[in-house]
Write an enzyme that holds these catalytic residues in place. Sequence first.
Site, PDB file in Angstrom:
ATOM      1  N   ARG A 194     -24.268  42.935  15.054  1.00 45.35           N
ATOM      2  CA  ARG A 194     -23.681  41.596  14.447  1.00 45.35           C
ATOM      3  C   ARG A 194     -24.953  40.780  13.858  1.00 45.35           C
ATOM      4  NH1 ARG A 194     -19.531  43.814  15.368  1.00 45.35           N
ATOM      5  NH2 ARG A 194     -17.813  43.034  16.463  1.00 45.35           N
ATOM      6  N   GLU A 214     -21.235  35.899   7.364  1.00 41.63           N
ATOM      7  CA  GLU A 214     -20.425  37.258   7.032  1.00 41.63           C
ATOM      8  C   GLU A 214     -18.983  36.793   6.435  1.00 41.63           C
ATOM      9  OE1 GLU A 214     -19.073  41.107   9.250  1.00 41.63           O
ATOM     10  OE2 GLU A 214     -21.270  40.793   8.979  1.00 41.63           O
ATOM     11  N   HIS A 265     -20.110  45.625   6.326  1.00 45.07           N
ATOM     12  CA  HIS A 265     -19.292  45.896   7.512  1.00 45.07           C
ATOM     13  C   HIS A 265     -18.257  47.148   7.676  1.00 45.07           C
ATOM     14  CE1 HIS A 265     -18.767  43.588  11.779  1.00 45.07           C
ATOM     15  NE2 HIS A 265     -18.689  45.008  11.701  1.00 45.07           N
TER      16      HIS A 265
END
Length: 338
Positions: free
Chosen positions: A251, A280, A299
């Site tokens: 993360r 993000e 991602h």
Amino acid sequence: MTDAAAPVPLARHRVVLGAAEVHGTAPTPVEAGPIAVLPTAERAFVDAVERAGGVVAPLSTATRGVVWTASSGGDDLAHLLDAHPAIAWLQLPWAGVDAFAGLLGRAAGDGRVWTSAKGAYAQPVAEHALMLALAVLREIPRRVHATSWHVDELGRTLYGANVVIVGAGGIAVELLRLLEPFGVHTTVVRRSAVPVAGAARTLPTTRLGEALDGADLVVLAAALTGDSRGLIGAAELQRMPRGCVLVNVARGGLVDTEALVEALASGHLGGAGLDVTDPEPLPTGHPLWQAPNCIVTPHVADTEEMTVPLFAERISQNVRAFLGDGAFEGRIDPVAGY
């Protein structure tokens, strides 16, 4: 997670259980009953429930299990649970559950069983982490933009490197296996000092700084919780030896982004491979897009082609546990937040 009309791809990966997983032989007592697949009853996941012997039905007072297929929607799920207190088991779709942190904080002691997909996507994510590490060590971010032949003798090897893996879940376990042929010396940093098989040493998070001393490569594969947010800040980046490479497939919030940009710009950090960022999505024009020897992938370490069959397998396993056959996998500790 996927188009309900699309064919379901075959699984090419297997589930990897983390070193921190605890498995019992007896099922957790919950009241079984109809299972709702929400917010969209995608065919692959309905099939996964039925294949394991479960009954899929629209949400009602009879519902006892919920398979949640959206990556977020904590408020919607909270309202649903408030309206249906008889629900005994919830399956969340991702390995990381930080998007549901508020909901999980309320869930402590509610008697429900909460499960995630932790371990289910470990193989594709570990594969991606290895790719990022090799690419950055070999100066690929800079070389792919070259327009003329220039021999600079830059590039480092992974063989015999000192590798630090932060986290002891399925990603870490699988990455340790992938690293074996390179003869690396690996340190795993986790919440406890309980040894992790395949690691040369295991240190608790309180000794993270010690682990960073002498590291050639640091891979972040830990859950994002209140305790781990900002785990890698300016002090930790400076403690890494000059030229160390950082890879983050967990993360973005584990890293202080401003400090990371500065460490890359100064040349202290030898490079970074990031599948996750904070913020993000990473905005267009953000300094990380232009940072030297840095790769940012959006991602995508585990794509839908990879995750759909793996999540279906997790659903089937936990439906069997829900019906009293075996133990739940990917149990979430609402207090710990993962």
